[in-house]
Design a protein around this motif. Sequence first.
Motif, PDB file in Angstrom:
ATOM      1  N   LEU A  72      42.246  68.206  82.021  1.00 57.61           N
ATOM      2  CA  LEU A  72      43.706  68.166  82.120  1.00 57.61           C
ATOM      3  C   LEU A  72      44.399  68.136  80.765  1.00 57.61           C
TER       4      LEU A  72
ATOM      5  N   ASP B  68      38.987  63.271  83.516  1.00 55.42           N
ATOM      6  CA  ASP B  68      40.160  64.149  83.522  1.00 55.42           C
ATOM      7  C   ASP B  68      40.251  64.992  82.255  1.00 55.42           C
TER       8      ASP B  68
ATOM      9  N   PHE C 173      46.643  60.259  79.097  1.00 54.41           N
ATOM     10  CA  PHE C 173      45.997  59.698  80.283  1.00 54.41           C
ATOM     11  C   PHE C 173      46.525  58.302  80.611  1.00 54.41           C
TER      12      PHE C 173
END
Length: 362
Positions: A236, A233, A182
């Motif tokens: 992901l 996120d 990230f």
Amino acid sequence: MPVTGPGTPPGGALGRRLDGEPEPQTPGRRPHPGPPPADATRYTSAFSGSLPPSGTPARRPRPRPVDPPTEIIKPVDDDYDDEYDDYDDYEDDVPPPRTDSAARRTVRTVGELLITFGLVILLFVVYEVYITDLISAGKQDDATHALDDKWGANTVQADPQRQAQYDLVEGEAFAKMYIPAFGPDFKFSIVEGTSDKHLEIGPGHYVNTALPGAPGNFAVAGHRVGKGAPFNDLDLLGACDAIIVETRTEWFVYRMLPKASEVAGWAQSDKAKNPKCGKVSPLGAPYDKTVGQEIVLPTQGEVIDAVPHFEGEVPQAQQVALLTLTTCHPRFSDRQRLIVHAVLTQGYPKAEGFVPEEFKEQ
């Protein structure tokens, strides 16, 4: 009686010179006429046909000034009274306003209430998504500074023969989390507890679950929208992505397990041949239901058990060191939970200037 003949000037007098002497006469020549009478040298205007005396310059007649045309100003009609009279007549023609019916008033009231309700919802969304992020960021900074001060005051080196000791206080940070996939800016301090006030600070450790690096299930919850949104996120993440946990004395590297769709044939897959997946593989029984990512109902608390989805007892010595991250699913809803399971693959003792190589993975 004076003698006259052809060429004799009027009056019958002979011609004389200017000095008064008689002008001599030449035979066969007409005598020169004498000076014209005084009134013969006068002229009236350029339009009379007479010429000015010889040697006198001609004088141009002075032009007659031309008068400007006369401007005619129309009289002002005083018709204000007539205009006001027309306006009064118009007012007399306007019908009185209609009185709203009960149905019309009801519709208008309902419309106003709906608009007000919509504005309240919009303000609430702005508050939850943006304002709470700012508030949580301030609380996260305070918790991180407090943790850094605590770690800086204790210079005890890690002892590989001893289990790490933690000073767990609800609402206070005791570890840090990094997810290189990230980006380098992803770093959060983990606090003890998962209540609303705890999760407003940052990711929260489920009380009574395992601690970092220990056998069992180190379970952490976090918001996905608003309040800092540390796990926004989380969906992901892919198999073998690193999740790094820092404590006062050690670095622990966890890697996400294969997803349910990747379990079959994992050993022959291209991803399994990646060097960072060297210590990652499906765990097998009793962890055969534990996969890298799953979506469950909020009531399925078994995902944070020492052995997820297993009803029996497994001795601690046989338990795998897991990390489980939980968050709401889908975004802007708490109808379900998104779960990520990772397995411990590496641990490093902390040393001055040392940073795990896994931080370079992007």
